[in-house]
Design an enzyme around this catalytic site. Sequence first.
Site, PDB file in Angstrom:
ATOM      1  N   GLY A 413       0.825  -1.198   0.000  1.00 27.39           N
ATOM      2  CA  GLY A 413       0.000   0.000   0.000  1.00 27.39           C
ATOM      3  C   GLY A 413       0.861   1.250   0.000  1.00 27.39           C
ATOM      4  N   SER A 414       0.351   2.306   0.619  1.00 26.50           N
ATOM      5  CA  SER A 414       0.962   3.636   0.480  1.00 26.50           C
ATOM      6  C   SER A 414       2.312   3.792   1.154  1.00 26.50           C
ATOM      7  CB  SER A 414      -0.003   4.693   1.026  1.00 26.50           C
ATOM      8  OG  SER A 414      -1.170   4.740   0.230  1.00 26.50           O
ATOM      9  N   ILE A 415       2.726   2.882   2.021  1.00 26.57           N
ATOM     10  CA  ILE A 415       4.065   3.060   2.582  1.00 26.57           C
ATOM     11  C   ILE A 415       5.137   2.776   1.533  1.00 26.57           C
ATOM     12  CG2 ILE A 415       3.364   2.580   4.949  1.00 26.57           C
ATOM     13  CD1 ILE A 415       4.656  -0.144   4.766  1.00 26.57           C
ATOM     14  N   PHE A 416       4.709   2.342   0.332  1.00 29.10           N
ATOM     15  CA  PHE A 416       5.662   2.182  -0.768  1.00 29.10           C
ATOM     16  C   PHE A 416       5.884   3.497  -1.522  1.00 29.10           C
ATOM     17  CE2 PHE A 416       7.161   0.707  -4.960  1.00 29.10           C
ATOM     18  CZ  PHE A 416       8.160  -0.161  -4.556  1.00 29.10           C
TER      19      PHE A 416
END
Length: 677
Positions: A413-416
Amino acid sequence: MKKKFILTILLISFILFTFGCNNKNTAKTSFDKYITFWEKSDFKSMYSLLNSDSKKSISEKDFIEKYKNIYSGIDLSKISITPEYPKSLKKDSNGNISVPFKVSMNTSAGTINFKNTAYLKEEQIDKSKTFTILWNNKMIFPDLEDGEKIRVDKTFGKRGEIRGKNGSYLAKNGFIAEIGIVAGKINNDDSDTKNKIAQILNISADNITKKLSASYVKPDMFIPIDNISKDDTNRITALSKIPGIMIKDKAARIYPLKDKAAFLTGYVQPVSSEELKDLKDQGYTQDDIIGKSGLEKIYENQLKSEDGAEIYILDKNGNRKKTIAKKEAKNGTDLNITINTDIQSALYDQYSGDSGTSVAMEPKTGEVLALVSSPAYDPNDFVLGMSSDKWNSLNKDPKKPLLNRFEGIFAPGSIFKPITASIGLKNNKIDPNTIKNINGLKWQKDSSWGGYFVTRTEEYSSPSNLLNALIHSDNIYFAQLALDIGKNTFVSEMKNLGIGEKIPFEYGLTTSKISKDNKINTDIQLADSGYGQGELLINSLQLTSIYTSFVNNGNIIKPYLNEDKKPSSPNDIWKSNVFSEDISTTILNDLSQVVSNPEGTGHDAYMTNLPLAGKTGTAEIKSSQKDTTGSENGYFIAVNTNNPKLLVLEMYENVKNKGGSHYVVPKVKEIFQKFCK
């Protein structure tokens, strides 16, 4: 001429008599058969080849039991017998033929080698003459006389223990409570007492009856029924009040953290018969335990102890006559690991029934301070002896407590997104101040995407530059950036980060994947990968390791667990210069704003006295974009920026109706408050 012919006939007769015709009824044939049976421990067939006088001195039953008892007692794992036939086999004055032979046997006291001599005698059996074995106790060991006994004294080595960074034990040698019944003090017909015991121990009363009814049971014998933890004081107290119950201390492996570190430590159990077939040559016996999973299995060779033994002969008066073999016990070597058991416990306790995984790391050194998977099992249950009901309940539990989540791979998800941003900056595909023209809550590249759109959760008034895209976690911004980077560059840079290759770590982890084939084949897949979706699956420890580059001038630090093998350099780099120092500083500063800015998705973790840089993430788990029944995994990863000592990633499954990643942020904040003062 006639005399010469007679001598020839006599010589042929002697050869036939001694060595036989067609290998039948000869001393060599008989002894070869005996050796074959001996090496296979076929004692019944061995007995069938004994001389009739020898059979009068010992019955078949006693012969078989004698060999079984002695060989079992010395833990015989292998025996080989080598006959040393002379050029000619001749009868002595008693009509016996002697055959020297060598014996080599692997035992609990080491390898025993000795020489001996077998004597064979021809006798009439079933209307034909055959050679039989003249047997006595010396055939077992040359110094063993009639009426003497073989004894074995064992000394036990201690398995190496597993200690954490703060000196606390994750696996240690201790004691459990062995619950047993003194057979003669409970009537086998007393169903009430047996039912009471069974109820307390959560076992079958029939199982108790079966154990008490065994043929070997004597009235004064202690019959083990079950094992429980010594900490289980309520059950111990209840059982101790029942007449006939006896409770003993029994040496066992203890896991003080229980389920909090279950997947990390793993557990030990008695070596199985199948394992023993492969491990006999490595010194294992049927009494040994062996690591079945986790660090117990990974470091089995280091942790394993070796029991010692002395095999000796007792004379008829019970005095020690002679030592046949002796081996000293050898303790296993302790394993010191980087895990901080306080952090490990605190992270696990936060889940309180939730499912997910957590990683804590020292970002400058790569020391792994915690590896958590929730829910989990209690490894002590495997040591105590897990009932089939307990095993079935673990297997059928929908929360999957037997699934090791820190070992697996998940959509990040968005932590990438900070990683996508770093790749874009590195390849000059974006300037931090460049503003993208993004409007609305959904976007597609062009009509070729059909009904597929990239969506975001909010519109924001501030410019759509890199900083604000990270603060607001803008999916559309990073989808567009991934397209600007291009498929080939994006894949190449992810591989440069180690995604798709085995991470160099002591504990086996599932390899992260760019996609099923580690390629990106369409623009939609590329756009989705830019914000951590698509087919991208990453292991949480590896993702945490990649984040170390933001506080190490663009270098990814190699994670490690074994404190005794820590790198000679305080900064053991796995991947060098994946990003420049300027890029790392830019990303770290932006991630600080994700927490400190009131509009940042991680602002709930803001602390004036302990500044954090972090990123939230909500990974959607669904079959298609239109799927409204799918679940969500929530992430938050953060590092303290004033003097980076702690990097924490937490992932919670099924946060869709709990606030998404906002459910996770306060939990990570709590860890920093406790351990980063």
